[in-house]
Design an enzyme around this catalytic site. Sequence first.
Site, mmCIF file in Angstrom:
data_model
loop_
_atom_site.group_PDB
_atom_site.id
_atom_site.type_symbol
_atom_site.label_atom_id
_atom_site.label_comp_id
_atom_site.label_asym_id
_atom_site.label_seq_id
_atom_site.Cartn_x
_atom_site.Cartn_y
_atom_site.Cartn_z
ATOM 1 N N HIS A 1 0.917 -1.096 0.027
ATOM 2 C CA HIS A 1 -0.007 -0.087 -0.147
ATOM 3 C C HIS A 1 0.939 1.381 -0.025
ATOM 4 O O HIS A 1 0.558 2.097 -0.892
ATOM 5 C CB HIS A 1 -0.950 -0.078 1.122
ATOM 6 N N GLU A 2 2.025 1.327 0.905
ATOM 7 C CA GLU A 2 2.815 2.579 0.820
ATOM 8 C C GLU A 2 3.590 2.590 -0.380
ATOM 9 O O GLU A 2 3.703 3.712 -0.846
ATOM 10 C CB GLU A 2 3.704 2.408 2.137
ATOM 11 N N HIS B 1 1.401 4.338 -2.905
ATOM 12 C CA HIS B 1 1.774 5.753 -2.770
ATOM 13 C C HIS B 1 2.818 6.458 -3.485
ATOM 14 O O HIS B 1 2.726 7.427 -3.980
ATOM 15 C CB HIS B 1 1.591 6.242 -1.298
ATOM 16 N N GLU C 1 -6.183 7.047 -0.614
ATOM 17 C CA GLU C 1 -6.101 5.826 0.155
ATOM 18 C C GLU C 1 -6.981 4.765 -0.686
ATOM 19 O O GLU C 1 -6.102 3.680 -0.615
ATOM 20 C CB GLU C 1 -6.806 6.137 1.558
#
Length: 317
Positions: A136-137, A140, A204
């Site tokens: 997930h990071e 980003h 998100e």
Amino acid sequence: MTANTLRTFILLAALTGLFMAVGYLIGGTGGALIALVIAGGMNLFAYWNADKMVLRMHGAREITPDERNPALLQFASDTIGMADRAGLPYPRVYVIESDQPNAFATGRNPNNAAVAATTGLLATLNRQEVMGVMAHELAHVRHRDTLTMTVTATLAGAIGFLANFALFFGGGRDRGGFIGALALAILAPLAAGLVQMAISRAREYDADKGGAEICGDPLWLASALEKIERGARQTVNVAAERNPATAHMFIINPLNGQGADNLFSTHPATANRIARLRQLAGAAAHSPAGPWNAQGPWGDDDASNGGNRPDFGGPWG
């Protein structure tokens, strides 16, 4: 211009406008111009240094190849291997001493990215769930969200500080006096927060989807979000409470929980995010291309293969 780039310009323009408004309250037209110059300087400074500031705020420590803790060394190796799988340059990997399970990414571009996880996250989640969070990071980073998120933290914090300054030192009669100063001291940081929150929620959801693609299984991240949400509500993150303008950078709001998406939430409701990830897994399972690899691209987890841990492909392992 991509939608992401457009959102970034809107965000920075809105925050700069709020900064000028507070400057006008303090010093009229001259104050607004000075605030504009300061905002420009802050944007430039934040571009080069905001990531270092945020990492320092949270006491993050970089994990290097000479790390003596085998668990941290394995975590860093797994994360770098995940970045390699995502086609990204190797990020710097940090650990934060905090019992609250959480994580964030920062950096002005993929070549200067950093990811950080708390000791609470590494202690609470299993290895696949940790990699779902790191994916997930890294999403980003791949979406180039990290610069906007980090600069927003810097500017939002500065607006709050300047608004409080206006309350005590600004507000001549021609600009509304004490009532005007009081109103702006309340509304300016609130407006700055609303801008950052609205954009953060969209990012998100995109990062959840991108993270599922990187790690190979949406259910890894869905399971991780359940545990992080529960742990974050039970444990105080002292550094985040001291620096609330950085809350939107974390995978789960480190300050407080919200039951549903609303204007005052820095993140989408966790239940909504989990539902979307499960829908994504279910849709892929019924697609002609076949299901997601339920155990990800590196093999079975500990429980399903007699205790053998999966190899996440990191270069340090």
